[in-house]
Design a protein around this motif. Sequence first.
Motif, PDB file in Angstrom:
ATOM      1  N   GLY A  30       0.818  -1.210   0.000  1.00 15.67           N
ATOM      2  CA  GLY A  30       0.000   0.000   0.000  1.00 15.67           C
ATOM      3  C   GLY A  30       0.850   1.257   0.000  1.00 15.67           C
ATOM      4  N   GLY A  31       1.941   1.236   0.744  1.00 12.43           N
ATOM      5  CA  GLY A  31       2.849   2.385   0.754  1.00 12.43           C
ATOM      6  C   GLY A  31       3.440   2.652  -0.617  1.00 12.43           C
ATOM      7  N   TRP A  32       3.848   1.594  -1.292  1.00 10.50           N
ATOM      8  CA  TRP A  32       4.379   1.767  -2.646  1.00 10.50           C
ATOM      9  C   TRP A  32       3.310   2.318  -3.584  1.00 10.50           C
ATOM     10  N   LEU A  33       2.088   1.786  -3.471  1.00  7.06           N
ATOM     11  CA  LEU A  33       1.017   2.258  -4.348  1.00  7.06           C
ATOM     12  C   LEU A  33       0.687   3.721  -4.088  1.00  7.06           C
ATOM     13  N   PHE A  34       0.616   4.106  -2.806  1.00  2.00           N
ATOM     14  CA  PHE A  34       0.307   5.494  -2.496  1.00  2.00           C
ATOM     15  C   PHE A  34       1.446   6.430  -2.897  1.00  2.00           C
ATOM     16  N   THR A  35       2.683   5.947  -2.816  1.00  2.00           N
ATOM     17  CA  THR A  35       3.811   6.754  -3.277  1.00  2.00           C
ATOM     18  C   THR A  35       3.706   6.988  -4.780  1.00  2.00           C
ATOM     19  N   PHE A  36       3.405   5.934  -5.523  1.00  2.00           N
ATOM     20  CA  PHE A  36       3.234   6.046  -6.975  1.00  2.00           C
ATOM     21  C   PHE A  36       2.056   6.952  -7.309  1.00  2.00           C
ATOM     22  N   LEU A  37       0.937   6.766  -6.614  1.00  2.00           N
ATOM     23  CA  LEU A  37      -0.243   7.598  -6.840  1.00  2.00           C
ATOM     24  C   LEU A  37       0.048   9.054  -6.483  1.00  2.00           C
ATOM     25  N   GLY A  38       0.808   9.277  -5.410  1.00  2.00           N
ATOM     26  CA  GLY A  38       1.175  10.642  -5.030  1.00  2.00           C
ATOM     27  C   GLY A  38       2.026  11.316  -6.093  1.00  2.00           C
ATOM     28  N   THR A  39       2.939  10.568  -6.692  1.00  2.00           N
ATOM     29  CA  THR A  39       3.771  11.119  -7.758  1.00  2.00           C
ATOM     30  C   THR A  39       2.912  11.501  -8.964  1.00  2.00           C
ATOM     31  N   ILE A  40       1.972  10.643  -9.308  1.00  2.00           N
ATOM     32  CA  ILE A  40       1.087  10.940 -10.442  1.00  2.00           C
ATOM     33  C   ILE A  40       0.237  12.168 -10.144  1.00  2.00           C
ATOM     34  N   LEU A  41      -0.329  12.240  -8.931  1.00  2.00           N
ATOM     35  CA  LEU A  41      -1.177  13.379  -8.584  1.00  2.00           C
ATOM     36  C   LEU A  41      -0.375  14.674  -8.498  1.00  2.00           C
ATOM     37  N   LYS A  42       0.870  14.579  -8.045  1.00  2.00           N
ATOM     38  CA  LYS A  42       1.711  15.768  -7.989  1.00  2.00           C
ATOM     39  C   LYS A  42       1.999  16.283  -9.399  1.00  2.00           C
ATOM     40  N   GLY A  43       2.257  15.385 -10.333  1.00  2.00           N
ATOM     41  CA  GLY A  43       2.461  15.786 -11.721  1.00  2.00           C
ATOM     42  C   GLY A  43       1.207  16.398 -12.330  1.00  2.00           C
ATOM     43  N   LEU A  44       0.064  15.799 -12.032  1.00  2.00           N
ATOM     44  CA  LEU A  44      -1.204  16.341 -12.522  1.00  2.00           C
ATOM     45  C   LEU A  44      -1.473  17.729 -11.946  1.00  2.00           C
ATOM     46  N   ALA A  45      -1.170  17.910 -10.673  1.00  2.00           N
ATOM     47  CA  ALA A  45      -1.351  19.227 -10.054  1.00  2.00           C
ATOM     48  C   ALA A  45      -0.421  20.254 -10.697  1.00  2.00           C
ATOM     49  N   GLY A  46       0.790  19.847 -11.051  1.00  2.00           N
ATOM     50  CA  GLY A  46       1.713  20.751 -11.729  1.00  2.00           C
ATOM     51  C   GLY A  46       1.193  21.179 -13.090  1.00  2.00           C
ATOM     52  N   ILE A  47       0.598  20.236 -13.812  1.00  2.00           N
ATOM     53  CA  ILE A  47       0.029  20.570 -15.124  1.00  2.00           C
ATOM     54  C   ILE A  47      -1.139  21.540 -14.967  1.00  2.00           C
ATOM     55  N   VAL A  48      -2.014  21.260 -14.002  1.00  2.00           N
ATOM     56  CA  VAL A  48      -3.161  22.144 -13.773  1.00  2.00           C
ATOM     57  C   VAL A  48      -2.678  23.532 -13.358  1.00  2.00           C
ATOM     58  N   TRP A  49      -1.674  23.602 -12.494  1.00  2.00           N
ATOM     59  CA  TRP A  49      -1.138  24.895 -12.046  1.00  2.00           C
ATOM     60  C   TRP A  49      -0.555  25.675 -13.226  1.00  2.00           C
ATOM     61  N   ALA A  50       0.184  24.989 -14.107  1.00  2.00           N
ATOM     62  CA  ALA A  50       0.761  25.661 -15.274  1.00  2.00           C
ATOM     63  C   ALA A  50      -0.337  26.189 -16.191  1.00  2.00           C
ATOM     64  N   LEU A  51      -1.392  25.404 -16.379  1.00  2.00           N
ATOM     65  CA  LEU A  51      -2.502  25.868 -17.209  1.00  2.00           C
ATOM     66  C   LEU A  51      -3.196  27.075 -16.584  1.00  2.00           C
ATOM     67  N   LEU A  52      -3.407  27.028 -15.282  1.00  2.00           N
ATOM     68  CA  LEU A  52      -4.083  28.143 -14.616  1.00  2.00           C
ATOM     69  C   LEU A  52      -3.239  29.417 -14.644  1.00  2.00           C
ATOM     70  N   ARG A  53      -1.920  29.271 -14.537  1.00  2.00           N
ATOM     71  CA  ARG A  53      -1.058  30.451 -14.601  1.00  2.00           C
ATOM     72  C   ARG A  53      -1.188  31.154 -15.935  1.00  2.00           C
ATOM     73  N   VAL A  54      -1.475  30.412 -17.000  1.00  2.00           N
ATOM     74  CA  VAL A  54      -1.639  31.006 -18.324  1.00  2.00           C
ATOM     75  C   VAL A  54      -3.084  31.426 -18.559  1.00  2.00           C
ATOM     76  N   LEU A  55      -4.025  30.567 -18.180  1.00  2.00           N
ATOM     77  CA  LEU A  55      -5.426  30.807 -18.524  1.00  2.00           C
ATOM     78  C   LEU A  55      -6.075  31.926 -17.720  1.00  2.00           C
ATOM     79  N   VAL A  56      -5.738  32.073 -16.450  1.00  2.00           N
ATOM     80  CA  VAL A  56      -6.387  33.101 -15.633  1.00  2.00           C
ATOM     81  C   VAL A  56      -6.115  34.509 -16.178  1.00  2.00           C
TER      82      VAL A  56
END
Length: 78
Positions: A30-56
């Motif tokens: 479970g720790g490995w899975l949550f670490t992997f999921l956290g990495t994916i979600l962190k990357g997704l949050a970075g993409i959303v943040w980059a889009l918002l910095r341009v779109l707003v």
Amino acid sequence: MNERSLQDILEWVVLGLLIAVAALVVLWVGGWLFTFLGTILKGLAGIVWALLRVLVPVLIVAAVVYFVMRFIQKPKTA
């Protein structure tokens, strides 16, 4: 009274140890899975943040232009 034999006690101890090991393996996986999921979600949050910095700012400029054009095209009443 119900007396337990040495074999019964040892079986319960071994069963308890197997359950403890299984629980630790589940937590470890479970720790490995949550670490992997956290990495994916962190990357997704970075993409959303980059889009918002341009779109707003673009949306703010578009709203200002829209309201200015609406104000300019408003018919004048005497």
